[in-house]
Design a protein around this motif. Structure first.
Motif, PDB file in Angstrom:
ATOM      1  N   ASP A  60       0.826  -1.214   0.000  1.00 16.22           N
ATOM      2  CA  ASP A  60       0.000   0.000   0.000  1.00 16.22           C
ATOM      3  C   ASP A  60       0.858   1.262   0.000  1.00 16.22           C
ATOM      4  N   ARG A  61       1.854   1.293   0.864  1.00 18.17           N
ATOM      5  CA  ARG A  61       2.713   2.483   0.956  1.00 18.17           C
ATOM      6  C   ARG A  61       3.533   2.683  -0.318  1.00 18.17           C
ATOM      7  N   THR A  62       3.979   1.585  -0.907  1.00 14.52           N
ATOM      8  CA  THR A  62       4.754   1.677  -2.143  1.00 14.52           C
ATOM      9  C   THR A  62       3.926   2.287  -3.260  1.00 14.52           C
ATOM     10  N   MET A  63       2.707   1.806  -3.431  1.00  7.72           N
ATOM     11  CA  MET A  63       1.860   2.321  -4.504  1.00  7.72           C
ATOM     12  C   MET A  63       1.486   3.786  -4.253  1.00  7.72           C
ATOM     13  N   GLU A  64       1.247   4.153  -3.000  1.00  6.02           N
ATOM     14  CA  GLU A  64       0.958   5.556  -2.672  1.00  6.02           C
ATOM     15  C   GLU A  64       2.176   6.441  -2.966  1.00  6.02           C
ATOM     16  N   ALA A  65       3.366   5.939  -2.678  1.00 10.52           N
ATOM     17  CA  ALA A  65       4.583   6.718  -2.936  1.00 10.52           C
ATOM     18  C   ALA A  65       4.779   6.942  -4.434  1.00 10.52           C
ATOM     19  N   PHE A  66       4.583   5.900  -5.239  1.00 10.62           N
ATOM     20  CA  PHE A  66       4.702   6.064  -6.691  1.00 10.62           C
ATOM     21  C   PHE A  66       3.665   7.050  -7.220  1.00 10.62           C
ATOM     22  N   LYS A  67       2.458   6.974  -6.697  1.00  6.33           N
ATOM     23  CA  LYS A  67       1.388   7.891  -7.109  1.00  6.33           C
ATOM     24  C   LYS A  67       1.753   9.333  -6.740  1.00  6.33           C
ATOM     25  N   LEU A  68       2.232   9.545  -5.517  1.00  7.74           N
ATOM     26  CA  LEU A  68       2.621  10.882  -5.069  1.00  7.74           C
ATOM     27  C   LEU A  68       3.770  11.430  -5.912  1.00  7.74           C
ATOM     28  N   PHE A  69       4.761  10.585  -6.202  1.00  6.68           N
ATOM     29  CA  PHE A  69       5.867  11.030  -7.052  1.00  6.68           C
ATOM     30  C   PHE A  69       5.340  11.468  -8.424  1.00  6.68           C
ATOM     31  N   GLY A  70       4.466  10.662  -9.023  1.00  2.13           N
ATOM     32  CA  GLY A  70       3.912  11.005 -10.332  1.00  2.13           C
ATOM     33  C   GLY A  70       3.162  12.328 -10.312  1.00  2.13           C
ATOM     34  N   GLN A  71       2.369  12.542  -9.266  1.00  2.00           N
ATOM     35  CA  GLN A  71       1.628  13.800  -9.144  1.00  2.00           C
ATOM     36  C   GLN A  71       2.579  14.982  -9.014  1.00  2.00           C
ATOM     37  N   ARG A  72       3.567  14.842  -8.160  1.00  2.00           N
ATOM     38  CA  ARG A  72       4.507  15.958  -7.956  1.00  2.00           C
ATOM     39  C   ARG A  72       5.349  16.212  -9.190  1.00  2.00           C
ATOM     40  N   MET A  73       5.712  15.162  -9.888  1.00  2.00           N
ATOM     41  CA  MET A  73       6.505  15.324 -11.103  1.00  2.00           C
ATOM     42  C   MET A  73       5.718  16.116 -12.150  1.00  2.00           C
ATOM     43  N   GLU A  74       4.441  15.831 -12.265  1.00  2.00           N
ATOM     44  CA  GLU A  74       3.615  16.498 -13.276  1.00  2.00           C
ATOM     45  C   GLU A  74       3.165  17.895 -12.842  1.00  2.00           C
ATOM     46  N   GLN A  75       2.935  18.107 -11.559  1.00  3.79           N
ATOM     47  CA  GLN A  75       2.373  19.375 -11.092  1.00  3.79           C
ATOM     48  C   GLN A  75       3.419  20.416 -10.706  1.00  3.79           C
ATOM     49  N   SER A  76       4.615  19.989 -10.384  1.00  4.49           N
ATOM     50  CA  SER A  76       5.621  20.933  -9.925  1.00  4.49           C
ATOM     51  C   SER A  76       6.085  21.830 -11.069  1.00  4.49           C
ATOM     52  N   THR A  77       6.226  23.106 -10.768  1.00 13.56           N
ATOM     53  CA  THR A  77       6.766  24.049 -11.746  1.00 13.56           C
ATOM     54  C   THR A  77       8.243  24.341 -11.474  1.00 13.56           C
ATOM     55  N   SER A  78       8.804  23.692 -10.469  1.00 19.68           N
ATOM     56  CA  SER A  78      10.218  23.870 -10.143  1.00 19.68           C
ATOM     57  C   SER A  78      11.099  23.300 -11.244  1.00 19.68           C
ATOM     58  N   LYS A  79      12.218  23.926 -11.483  1.00 24.59           N
ATOM     59  CA  LYS A  79      13.166  23.400 -12.465  1.00 24.59           C
ATOM     60  C   LYS A  79      13.924  22.196 -11.915  1.00 24.59           C
ATOM     61  N   ASN A  80      14.015  22.091 -10.588  1.00 22.27           N
ATOM     62  CA  ASN A  80      14.742  21.002  -9.947  1.00 22.27           C
ATOM     63  C   ASN A  80      13.793  20.171  -9.094  1.00 22.27           C
ATOM     64  N   LEU A  81      14.061  18.871  -9.051  1.00 24.32           N
ATOM     65  CA  LEU A  81      13.353  17.982  -8.136  1.00 24.32           C
ATOM     66  C   LEU A  81      14.372  17.199  -7.326  1.00 24.32           C
ATOM     67  N   LEU A  82      14.155  17.147  -6.024  1.00 27.02           N
ATOM     68  CA  LEU A  82      14.933  16.283  -5.142  1.00 27.02           C
ATOM     69  C   LEU A  82      14.006  15.150  -4.727  1.00 27.02           C
ATOM     70  N   VAL A  83      14.432  13.914  -4.934  1.00 29.66           N
ATOM     71  CA  VAL A  83      13.614  12.749  -4.626  1.00 29.66           C
ATOM     72  C   VAL A  83      14.387  11.869  -3.664  1.00 29.66           C
ATOM     73  N   PHE A  84      13.741  11.526  -2.544  1.00 23.24           N
ATOM     74  CA  PHE A  84      14.385  10.708  -1.519  1.00 23.24           C
ATOM     75  C   PHE A  84      13.591   9.428  -1.303  1.00 23.24           C
ATOM     76  N   SER A  85      14.296   8.329  -1.085  1.00 15.85           N
ATOM     77  CA  SER A  85      13.667   7.049  -0.788  1.00 15.85           C
ATOM     78  C   SER A  85      14.607   6.251   0.105  1.00 15.85           C
ATOM     79  N   HIS A  86      14.045   5.320   0.814  1.00 16.34           N
ATOM     80  CA  HIS A  86      14.898   4.412   1.582  1.00 16.34           C
ATOM     81  C   HIS A  86      15.701   3.521   0.645  1.00 16.34           C
TER      82      HIS A  86
END
Length: 148
Positions: A27-53
């Motif tokens: 459940d947490r894995t699928m939510e994390a992938f979904k959140l990453f996809g949303q932020r990747m598409e919605q962010s207007t920042s030129k840079n993205l920092l992505v952290f994972s265990h």
């Protein structure tokens, strides 16, 4: 949707509630992938920092995620930082070129999975992210039973 076993995460074997752990991780894995996809598409920042265990090579069952970490069409630079393994390197991970990708679990303690022990420095500019490692002698931070 992928099952827990397809994600190739075997850490639940070390818990006292393995069946429940599998469900929670999925459940947490699928939510994390979904959140990453949303932020990747919605962010207007030129840079993205992505952290994972987990380092990027743990996501072989999710090649779309690794491909997205390689994109430059929406963001000038994406820097991915994953740990789990006790080493600091850019060579043991799945490539996200032209973007940056690090395994950042080095620093000793419980164990060391290689000689590259230390941390990563990130310099964030308006349209790029520069990173470099600061390494220490593994004898300083790795258990004395490990020799290099």
């Amino acid at each position: 949707q992928l099952t827990y076993d397809q994600h190739n995460f075997g850490d639940c074997q070390w818990t006292t509630c393995e069946h429940q752990c599998h469900s929670v991780v999925e459940d947490r894995t699928m939510e994390a992938f979904k959140l990453f996809g949303q932020r990747m598409e919605q962010s207007t920042s030129k840079n993205l920092l992505v952290f994972s265990h987990y380092p990027s090579d743990y996501f072989s069952a999710m090649p779309e995620f690794v491909r997205n970490l390689s994109r430059t069409d929406r963001h000038s630079s994406i820097a991915y930082f994953g740990g789990h393994r006790h080493n600091t390197d850019k060579t043991s991970v799945a490539s996200t070129a032209p973007n940056t990708n690090w395994c950042v679990g080095g620093g000793g303690g419980w164990s060391c999975d290689g000689q590259e022990q230390g941390f990563v420095v990130g310099e964030i500019y308006a349209d790029e992210i520069k990173t470099y490692e600061v390494l220490v002698d593994p004898k300083v931070c790795c258990p004395s039973s490990q020799s290099y």
